[in-house]
Design an enzyme around this catalytic site. Structure first.
Site, mmCIF file in Angstrom:
data_model
loop_
_atom_site.group_PDB
_atom_site.id
_atom_site.type_symbol
_atom_site.label_atom_id
_atom_site.label_comp_id
_atom_site.label_asym_id
_atom_site.label_seq_id
_atom_site.Cartn_x
_atom_site.Cartn_y
_atom_site.Cartn_z
ATOM 1 N N LYS A 3 -23.653 29.414 -62.117
ATOM 2 C CA LYS A 3 -23.737 28.007 -61.684
ATOM 3 C C LYS A 3 -24.158 27.138 -62.866
ATOM 4 O O LYS A 3 -25.109 27.459 -63.558
ATOM 5 C CB LYS A 3 -24.739 27.872 -60.537
ATOM 6 C CG LYS A 3 -24.305 28.649 -59.282
ATOM 7 C CD LYS A 3 -25.383 28.650 -58.221
ATOM 8 C CE LYS A 3 -25.049 29.593 -57.084
ATOM 9 N NZ LYS A 3 -24.181 29.040 -56.054
ATOM 10 N N ASP A 19 -25.915 35.217 -55.826
ATOM 11 C CA ASP A 19 -25.524 33.809 -55.662
ATOM 12 C C ASP A 19 -26.758 32.912 -55.813
ATOM 13 O O ASP A 19 -26.796 31.800 -55.292
ATOM 14 C CB ASP A 19 -24.883 33.629 -54.264
ATOM 15 C CG ASP A 19 -24.062 32.349 -54.145
ATOM 16 O OD1 ASP A 19 -23.597 31.833 -55.173
ATOM 17 O OD2 ASP A 19 -23.889 31.866 -53.008
ATOM 18 N N ASP A 69 -33.966 37.184 -50.623
ATOM 19 C CA ASP A 69 -34.090 35.737 -50.882
ATOM 20 C C ASP A 69 -35.522 35.343 -50.591
ATOM 21 O O ASP A 69 -36.236 36.041 -49.850
ATOM 22 C CB ASP A 69 -33.119 34.956 -49.961
ATOM 23 C CG ASP A 69 -32.806 33.563 -50.514
ATOM 24 O OD1 ASP A 69 -33.752 32.764 -50.696
ATOM 25 O OD2 ASP A 69 -31.630 33.293 -50.767
ATOM 26 N N PRO A 90 -28.539 31.070 -46.531
ATOM 27 C CA PRO A 90 -28.767 31.463 -45.127
ATOM 28 C C PRO A 90 -27.940 32.660 -44.665
ATOM 29 O O PRO A 90 -28.151 33.148 -43.572
ATOM 30 C CB PRO A 90 -28.378 30.196 -44.362
ATOM 31 C CG PRO A 90 -27.354 29.529 -45.218
ATOM 32 C CD PRO A 90 -27.744 29.829 -46.643
HETATM 33 C C1 LIG Z 1 -26.377 28.982 -52.977
HETATM 34 S S1 LIG Z 1 -27.666 29.643 -52.048
HETATM 35 C C2 LIG Z 1 -26.995 31.187 -51.542
HETATM 36 C C3 LIG Z 1 -26.006 31.094 -50.431
HETATM 37 C C4 LIG Z 1 -25.659 32.450 -49.886
HETATM 38 N N1 LIG Z 1 -24.904 33.265 -50.842
HETATM 39 C C5 LIG Z 1 -24.848 32.362 -48.618
HETATM 40 O O1 LIG Z 1 -23.725 32.867 -48.592
HETATM 41 O O2 LIG Z 1 -25.342 31.795 -47.641
HETATM 42 C C6 LIG Z 1 -28.812 30.110 -53.245
HETATM 43 C C7 LIG Z 1 -29.999 30.858 -52.730
HETATM 44 O O3 LIG Z 1 -30.737 31.322 -53.843
HETATM 45 C C8 LIG Z 1 -32.080 31.433 -53.412
HETATM 46 N N2 LIG Z 1 -32.960 31.613 -54.560
HETATM 47 C C9 LIG Z 1 -33.269 30.751 -55.548
HETATM 48 N N3 LIG Z 1 -34.085 31.337 -56.434
HETATM 49 C C10 LIG Z 1 -34.283 32.609 -56.001
HETATM 50 C C11 LIG Z 1 -35.010 33.731 -56.490
HETATM 51 N N4 LIG Z 1 -35.699 33.659 -57.632
HETATM 52 N N5 LIG Z 1 -34.974 34.874 -55.789
HETATM 53 C C12 LIG Z 1 -34.260 34.963 -54.635
HETATM 54 N N6 LIG Z 1 -33.563 33.939 -54.131
HETATM 55 C C13 LIG Z 1 -33.568 32.786 -54.798
HETATM 56 C C14 LIG Z 1 -32.298 30.161 -52.626
HETATM 57 O O4 LIG Z 1 -33.388 30.326 -51.734
HETATM 58 C C15 LIG Z 1 -30.969 30.010 -51.914
HETATM 59 O O5 LIG Z 1 -31.045 30.538 -50.612
#
Ligand SMILES: C[S@@+](CC[C@H](N)C(=O)[O-])C[C@H]1O[C@@H](n2cnc3c(N)ncnc32)[C@H](O)[C@@H]1O
Length: 308
Positions: free
Chosen positions: A269, A240, A202, A184
């Protein structure tokens, strides 16, 4: 694991819950005291250590006042590691009488404390294990920040605050940051507040308050669909995204090969078993560091910079 502590050693403090990862990474010859792993040989750049005791020594003493005197002679400030001790009274009486770590929470942007902070423990009732120099300026490698409970949409911002504090490097005003897996928006919030221009990618949207910050451009889509250089050269690439470490490694290598980012920060991760081979593969990338931040969970932070 060996029965006896090795004679000459370095001591590595594992992050809470990650002693098996640290022991696996260090290999054989490890003796543990709680989550403190004692090893022969000089310090090694391991990822799963929260703090490294760089020059620990065993020091016999006969009374509490003698232990206090010995510690004070060895270093200016001390922090006690006592999680493994069955009886902690004696150790705490000693700690109360030596100068301890700074207690005030750190305001982000301020430099880390620069006075040396040693770590010590008791091997038995009459033997100190004390290291006047440690890798982290924070007690047990744990920085405590004065937190922002209203601005960011989650607590992920603390990872970047910690990383930038440890590195003493961060994006400057006007620099271009690509934030992959941004929703978010905790990281985007940090970067925008530093005055950077942030392209946040994202599949899910940013929190509205973050999307509205000056300098933030939101792109809905996959982080893996974006070719390096497609958004122009970037000063900092952040990733991330929740994905398998192998997929992240491939992404990092693509960006490295393209020379399209001057700095990179990626969260590696792990799901289930921690894959040591992947850890080694990230560590082997020249000019990079792999570290477990206090605010990391079952993950490591990989940092690479084109400038030495
Ligand atoms: C751990 S969260 C990130 C948190 C973010 N760094 C923050 O500070 O709020 C991981 C994010 O990766 C996104 N995500 C997963 N697969 C993805 C993809 N193939 N491309 C872009 N985003 C992706 C998810 O929607 C999620 O919002």
């Amino acid at each position: 694991m060996d029965e006896k502590p090795p004679d000459i050693c370095t001591a590595y403090l594992a992050p809470d819950g990650f002693l098996p990862e640290l022991v696996q990474e260090l290999g054989c010859g490890v003796h543990t005291l709680g989550r403190l792993a004692l090893c022969p040989g000089p310090p090694r750049p391991v990822a799963w250590a929260q703090n490294v005791w760089l020059n620990p020594r065993c020091i016999p003493f006969s009374s509490i006042s003698e232990a206090v005197r010995l510690l004070k002679a060895l270093g200016p400030r001390w922090t006690l590691y006592d999680e493994h001790l069955k009886r902690r009274g004696r150790a705490r009486l000693i700690q109360e009488r030596v100068p301890g770590p700074a207690l005030k929470p750190l305001v982000f942007g301020a430099p880390p404390p620069n006075a040396a902070l040693g770590s010590w423990t008791l091997l038995d009732e009459t033997t100190l294990l004390a290291s006047p120099a440690c890798s982290s300026p924070f007690a047990h490698g744990r920085p405590v920040f004065s937190e922002d409970k209203t601005g960011p949409p989650n607590r992920a911002y603390l990872k970047l605050w910690e990383l930038f504090t440890v590195l003493q490097a961060r994006p400057g005003p006007g620099q271009v940051c690509l934030d992959l897996g941004a929703s978010p928006g905790g990281w985007t919030w940090v970067l925008a507040r530093l005055g950077a221009r942030v392209i946040s990618v994202d599949k899910a949207p940013l929190a509205p308050g973050v999307a509205r910050l000056p300098g933030v451009e939101q792109r809905l889509g996959s982080a893996f669909g974006l070719r390096p250089g497609e958004a122009g050269p970037v000063d900092w690439l952040f990733c991330d995204v929740i994905c398998y470490p192998e997929r992240l490694l491939a992404l990092a290598r693509r960006w490295l090969d393209a020379g399209a980012a001057a700095n990179m920060v990626c969260t590696v991760k792990f799901q289930g078993r921690t894959d040591l081979e992947i850890v080694r593969a990230f560590q082997a990338i020249a000019g990079s560091r792999l570290l477990h931040l206090h605010h990391n969970k079952h993950e490591l932070t990989w940092f690479w910079s084109a400038s030495p």
